[in-house]
Design a protein around this motif. Structure first.
Motif, PDB file in Angstrom:
ATOM      1  N   GLN A 180       0.834  -1.203   0.000  1.00 33.85           N
ATOM      2  CA  GLN A 180       0.000   0.000   0.000  1.00 33.85           C
ATOM      3  C   GLN A 180       0.867   1.251   0.000  1.00 33.85           C
ATOM      4  OE1 GLN A 180      -3.088  -0.406  -0.428  1.00 33.85           O
ATOM      5  NE2 GLN A 180      -4.221   1.422   0.172  1.00 33.85           N
ATOM      6  N   LYS A 181       1.945   1.223   0.795  1.00 28.94           N
ATOM      7  CA  LYS A 181       2.854   2.368   0.859  1.00 28.94           C
ATOM      8  C   LYS A 181       3.550   2.578  -0.483  1.00 28.94           C
ATOM      9  CE  LYS A 181       6.788   4.156   3.493  1.00 28.94           C
ATOM     10  NZ  LYS A 181       7.756   3.870   4.602  1.00 28.94           N
ATOM     11  N   MET A 182       3.939   1.492  -1.122  1.00 30.64           N
ATOM     12  CA  MET A 182       4.627   1.592  -2.413  1.00 30.64           C
ATOM     13  C   MET A 182       3.685   2.138  -3.482  1.00 30.64           C
ATOM     14  SD  MET A 182       6.758  -1.392  -4.345  1.00 30.64           S
ATOM     15  CE  MET A 182       7.748  -1.561  -2.857  1.00 30.64           C
ATOM     16  N   ILE A 183       2.443   1.637  -3.483  1.00 26.74           N
ATOM     17  CA  ILE A 183       1.469   2.130  -4.451  1.00 26.74           C
ATOM     18  C   ILE A 183       1.202   3.610  -4.232  1.00 26.74           C
ATOM     19  CG2 ILE A 183      -0.939   1.953  -5.193  1.00 26.74           C
ATOM     20  CD1 ILE A 183      -0.755  -1.055  -4.519  1.00 26.74           C
ATOM     21  N   ARG A 184       1.076   3.999  -2.976  1.00 30.10           N
ATOM     22  CA  ARG A 184       0.841   5.405  -2.669  1.00 30.10           C
ATOM     23  C   ARG A 184       2.006   6.267  -3.150  1.00 30.10           C
ATOM     24  NH1 ARG A 184      -2.947   9.093  -1.929  1.00 30.10           N
ATOM     25  NH2 ARG A 184      -4.111   7.664  -0.610  1.00 30.10           N
ATOM     26  N   GLY A 185       3.223   5.770  -2.983  1.00 27.69           N
ATOM     27  CA  GLY A 185       4.394   6.510  -3.451  1.00 27.69           C
ATOM     28  C   GLY A 185       4.386   6.675  -4.961  1.00 27.69           C
ATOM     29  N   MET A 186       4.008   5.625  -5.672  1.00 20.00           N
ATOM     30  CA  MET A 186       3.939   5.692  -7.137  1.00 20.00           C
ATOM     31  C   MET A 186       2.864   6.680  -7.576  1.00 20.00           C
ATOM     32  SD  MET A 186       4.263   1.589  -7.877  1.00 20.00           S
ATOM     33  CE  MET A 186       3.827   1.737  -9.612  1.00 20.00           C
ATOM     34  N   VAL A 187       1.729   6.676  -6.888  1.00 19.21           N
ATOM     35  CA  VAL A 187       0.646   7.592  -7.232  1.00 19.21           C
ATOM     36  C   VAL A 187       1.064   9.036  -6.957  1.00 19.21           C
ATOM     37  CG1 VAL A 187      -1.705   8.297  -6.630  1.00 19.21           C
ATOM     38  CG2 VAL A 187      -1.153   5.871  -6.881  1.00 19.21           C
ATOM     39  N   ASP A 188       1.745   9.247  -5.844  1.00 20.02           N
ATOM     40  CA  ASP A 188       2.208  10.597  -5.516  1.00 20.02           C
ATOM     41  C   ASP A 188       3.208  11.104  -6.549  1.00 20.02           C
ATOM     42  OD1 ASP A 188       0.593  10.618  -3.313  1.00 20.02           O
ATOM     43  OD2 ASP A 188       2.182  10.156  -1.865  1.00 20.02           O
ATOM     44  N   ARG A 189       4.074  10.213  -7.022  1.00 21.28           N
ATOM     45  CA  ARG A 189       5.039  10.624  -8.054  1.00 21.28           C
ATOM     46  C   ARG A 189       4.314  11.013  -9.339  1.00 21.28           C
ATOM     47  NH1 ARG A 189       8.110   6.458  -5.849  1.00 21.28           N
ATOM     48  NH2 ARG A 189       7.450   4.943  -7.429  1.00 21.28           N
ATOM     49  N   LEU A 190       3.296  10.229  -9.698  1.00 24.35           N
ATOM     50  CA  LEU A 190       2.527  10.532 -10.902  1.00 24.35           C
ATOM     51  C   LEU A 190       1.813  11.876 -10.748  1.00 24.35           C
ATOM     52  CD1 LEU A 190       1.356   9.830 -13.659  1.00 24.35           C
ATOM     53  CD2 LEU A 190      -0.383   8.440 -12.511  1.00 24.35           C
ATOM     54  N   ALA A 191       1.245  12.124  -9.567  1.00 22.21           N
ATOM     55  CA  ALA A 191       0.562  13.393  -9.326  1.00 22.21           C
ATOM     56  C   ALA A 191       1.542  14.560  -9.446  1.00 22.21           C
ATOM     57  CB  ALA A 191      -0.087  13.384  -7.939  1.00 22.21           C
ATOM     58  N   GLY A 192       2.764  14.362  -8.940  1.00 21.14           N
ATOM     59  CA  GLY A 192       3.784  15.407  -9.052  1.00 21.14           C
ATOM     60  C   GLY A 192       4.176  15.675 -10.494  1.00 21.14           C
ATOM     61  N   GLU A 193       4.298  14.629 -11.269  1.00 22.67           N
ATOM     62  CA  GLU A 193       4.640  14.783 -12.690  1.00 22.67           C
ATOM     63  C   GLU A 193       3.541  15.544 -13.431  1.00 22.67           C
ATOM     64  OE1 GLU A 193       5.225  10.854 -14.099  1.00 22.67           O
ATOM     65  OE2 GLU A 193       7.066  10.503 -12.926  1.00 22.67           O
ATOM     66  N   LEU A 194       2.286  15.236 -13.102  1.00 20.97           N
ATOM     67  CA  LEU A 194       1.180  15.900 -13.776  1.00 20.97           C
ATOM     68  C   LEU A 194       1.059  17.364 -13.343  1.00 20.97           C
ATOM     69  CD1 LEU A 194      -1.457  13.037 -13.664  1.00 20.97           C
ATOM     70  CD2 LEU A 194      -0.274  13.899 -15.682  1.00 20.97           C
ATOM     71  N   ALA A 195       1.433  17.657 -12.120  1.00 24.06           N
ATOM     72  CA  ALA A 195       1.427  19.049 -11.672  1.00 24.06           C
ATOM     73  C   ALA A 195       2.455  19.863 -12.455  1.00 24.06           C
ATOM     74  CB  ALA A 195       1.717  19.121 -10.174  1.00 24.06           C
ATOM     75  N   ALA A 196       3.594  19.245 -12.761  1.00 19.51           N
ATOM     76  CA  ALA A 196       4.648  19.932 -13.502  1.00 19.51           C
ATOM     77  C   ALA A 196       4.355  19.971 -14.999  1.00 19.51           C
ATOM     78  CB  ALA A 196       5.994  19.248 -13.251  1.00 19.51           C
TER      79      ALA A 196
END
Length: 235
Positions: A180-196
């Motif tokens: 769950q922690k790993m999936i959350r980290g991957m999702v957060d990275r994707l959200a950061g990429e989309l923000a940029a």
């Protein structure tokens, strides 16, 4: 019988045509892989103790989508020269393809022989990792894949698939909370990429689905609203 004679004559004529094409162009790939394999088998009858020739025949048979014939050629190659790690690796690949992608006992033995001679042999590292993951040993799979990834150049087209396999193994070995922690980290990275770099509709679709999988309804609705705002004129 007459029909057999006709078939034999036809094959002889085609062989001669293929030989002329190769001779005229100086390029063995000027004929289809299956045709080249037939010509090379004739050469092998005259050179039955040449391991490199049988290794080449194996590669041609793979190109011709005949993994069983390729496995026979690579097996002959390693019998003639057991020192060739690349031939052992190719034998394992051929056996795996012949078994519809399953890394069976014969393939594993071939890969083990390859790694015994060259611990960095890429085919053996990749497929032994797949075998370990299929057996429920993700940590062992990572032991094969991480050194392989370190060896591949940044522009190697195989890196993408290998990265996905590594993530799968890492998630499998992390346990439910770690996953769950790993999936959350991957999702957060994707959200950061989309923000940029927000002009990525496929990325927003992945993010929205990911929040749904995580059960984060608020984040999913925020991402959906942002995507609708960004792509209002691009249905």
């Amino acid at each position: 019988d007459w029909s057999s004679d006709v078939c034999s004559s036809d094959l002889t004529a085609r062989k001669e045509s293929w030989r002329k094409t190769v001779a005229a162009t100086g390029d063995p790939t000027a004929v289809p892989p299956a045709a080249l394999a037939v010509l090379l088998e004739d050469v092998a009858r005259k050179q039955p103790n040449d391991p490199e020739l049988f290794g080449y025949i194996g590669r041609v048979q793979l190109a011709a989508n005949d993994p069983m014939a390729a496995a026979e050629a690579f097996e002959r190659s390693v019998k003639l020269d057991p020192r060739r790690a690349d031939a052992w690796g190719a034998l394992g690949v051929s056996l795996t393809l012949a078994d519809e992608g399953k890394v069976g006992d014969g393939a594993r033995k071939a890969f083990q022989q390859a790694l015994k001679r060259d611990p960095t042999q890429p085919d053996a590292l990749y497929f032994m990792g797949r075998a370990a993951l299929a057996d429920g040993r993700p940590a062992e799979a990572l032991g094969y894949w991480r050194p392989l990834r370190a060896k591949l150049s940044p522009d190697d087209p195989r890196r993408g698939e290998l990265d996905r396999m590594i993530l799968t193994a890492e998630a499998s070995s992390a346990g439910p909370e770690g996953q769950q922690k790993m999936i959350r980290g991957m999702v957060d990275r994707l959200a950061g990429e989309l923000a940029a770099q927000p002009d990525n509709p496929e990325g927003w679709a992945r993010l929205i689905r990911a929040y749904g999988v995580l059960g984060d309804a608020d984040a999913r609705e925020r991402a959906l609203a942002r995507a609708r705002e960004l792509f209002a004129r691009r249905p």
